[in-house]
Design a protein around this motif. Structure first.
Motif, PDB file in Angstrom:
ATOM      1  N   TYR A 127       0.836  -1.191   0.000  1.00 45.30           N
ATOM      2  CA  TYR A 127       0.000   0.000   0.000  1.00 45.30           C
ATOM      3  C   TYR A 127       0.880   1.255   0.000  1.00 45.30           C
ATOM      4  CZ  TYR A 127       0.978   0.947   4.971  1.00 45.30           C
ATOM      5  OH  TYR A 127       1.607   1.244   6.159  1.00 45.30           O
TER       6      TYR A 127
ATOM      7  N   ASN B 105     -10.660  -2.672  -2.708  1.00 44.03           N
ATOM      8  CA  ASN B 105      -9.846  -3.885  -2.763  1.00 44.03           C
ATOM      9  C   ASN B 105      -9.199  -4.283  -1.438  1.00 44.03           C
ATOM     10  OD1 ASN B 105      -8.255  -1.579  -2.888  1.00 44.03           O
ATOM     11  ND2 ASN B 105      -6.584  -2.648  -3.929  1.00 44.03           N
ATOM     12  N   LEU B 106      -9.404  -3.503  -0.383  1.00 39.37           N
ATOM     13  CA  LEU B 106      -8.737  -3.830   0.881  1.00 39.37           C
ATOM     14  C   LEU B 106      -9.439  -3.205   2.088  1.00 39.37           C
ATOM     15  CD1 LEU B 106      -7.191  -0.951   1.533  1.00 39.37           C
ATOM     16  CD2 LEU B 106      -5.511  -1.833  -0.084  1.00 39.37           C
TER      17      LEU B 106
ATOM     18  N   GLN C 198      -6.234  -7.857   2.736  1.00 39.60           N
ATOM     19  CA  GLN C 198      -7.028  -8.023   1.531  1.00 39.60           C
ATOM     20  C   GLN C 198      -8.428  -8.538   1.888  1.00 39.60           C
ATOM     21  OE1 GLN C 198      -5.742  -6.937  -1.416  1.00 39.60           O
ATOM     22  NE2 GLN C 198      -4.010  -6.342  -0.117  1.00 39.60           N
ATOM     23  N   LYS C 199      -9.371  -8.276   1.016  1.00 44.18           N
ATOM     24  CA  LYS C 199     -10.763  -8.597   1.318  1.00 44.18           C
ATOM     25  C   LYS C 199     -11.036 -10.094   1.410  1.00 44.18           C
ATOM     26  CE  LYS C 199     -13.466  -4.578   0.118  1.00 44.18           C
ATOM     27  NZ  LYS C 199     -14.650  -4.078  -0.602  1.00 44.18           N
TER      28      LYS C 199
ATOM     29  N   VAL D 130      -3.178  -3.419   7.110  1.00 45.56           N
ATOM     30  CA  VAL D 130      -3.861  -3.514   5.816  1.00 45.56           C
ATOM     31  C   VAL D 130      -4.013  -4.985   5.453  1.00 45.56           C
ATOM     32  CG1 VAL D 130      -3.736  -2.974   3.352  1.00 45.56           C
ATOM     33  CG2 VAL D 130      -2.974  -1.293   5.037  1.00 45.56           C
TER      34      VAL D 130
END
Length: 243
Positions: free
Chosen positions: A116, A216-217, A152-153, A150
């Motif tokens: 990120y 996206n996250l 990811q989904k 952070v």
């Protein structure tokens, strides 16, 4: 007999005269034909030459036009690049601290451990604290900082992160916690799908948990602040730029 000689002589003279006439008539015809052919050839050549000249002029015009278009494209690209660099150098963020608005220039940093980027104020430093956790440090005040996580989904859901953040804040200060009103953030930032925040107050110290959902996250921010500095909104505005 004498009459026959005259007749023969007359025939000879007439034949010679006719032969001479035929010779005079044929020579000019041959001469004219020979002289007319070169004239026609010259006319054809003269007619073809202007076409060649016009073709050359057209080619030169096309080349000049192509060169001008290339120069215009290069100039446009250089201007666009310069505009982008100028825009990047002058990006700012506005935040509220102790009831007053502040605007500061930001720089972009990339996480060493996670995939990120974040825009942060120039007097802040992004560091890797532990696997899966970064810290954004205020160089002027070590007591104020922000942890960044952070994910990811596909690894977790927004509701799971929301419940975890709420439990953490409740454990810190069971009797002095509150939900943050972040509705305006959703209205102002269309790239943010969901956001929730919780605050725990311990005397002059504040701990804030914010969960952000982007396309996206997911981002979880843990802000360590105090009443005097009041930099919670500053950290939040920087955290919202994570992508």
């Amino acid at each position: 007999m004498k009459k026959s000689i005259y007749q023969v002589g007359a025939v000879v003279i007439l034949s010679a005269f006719l032969a001479a006439c035929n010779t005079d008539t044929d020579e000019p015809t041959t001469s004219n034909a020979a002289n007319e052919e070169p004239a026609e050839t010259e006319e054809v050549q003269n007619e073809e030459q202007p076409e060649t000249t016009e073709t050359n002029e057209t080619d030169e015009s096309d080349d000049a036009s192509s060169d001008q278009q290339e120069e215009a494209t290069e100039t446009s690209s250089e201007e666009t690049k310069a505009e982008q660099e100028d825009k990047a150098d002058n990006t700012t963020l506005t935040y509220i601290s102790n009831g007053q608005p502040f605007e500061e220039k930001v720089v972009t940093s990339t996480s060493d451990e996670m995939n990120y980027t974040i825009q942060h104020f120039e007097n802040y430093t992004l560091t890797s604290e532990e696997p899966g956790v970064d810290s954004l440090l205020n160089n002027a005040d070590e007591a104020t900082s922000m942890q960044i996580e952070v994910v990811q989904k596909e690894d977790v859901t927004f509701d799971q992160l929301k419940e975890s953040a709420k439990e953490t804040i409740s454990a810190i200060a069971p009797d002095s916690t509150k939900d943050l009103d972040l509705a305006s953030t959703l209205e102002e930032r269309k790239e943010i799908s969901n956001i929730v925040g919780y605050e725990a107050l311990l005397e002059d110290e504040k701990v804030v948990k914010v969960v952000i959902e982007r396309e996206n996250l997911f981002v979880t921010l843990t802000i360590y602040d105090n009443v005097q500095a009041d930099l919670t909104d500053a950290f939040l505005q920087m955290g919202l730029t994570i992508q």
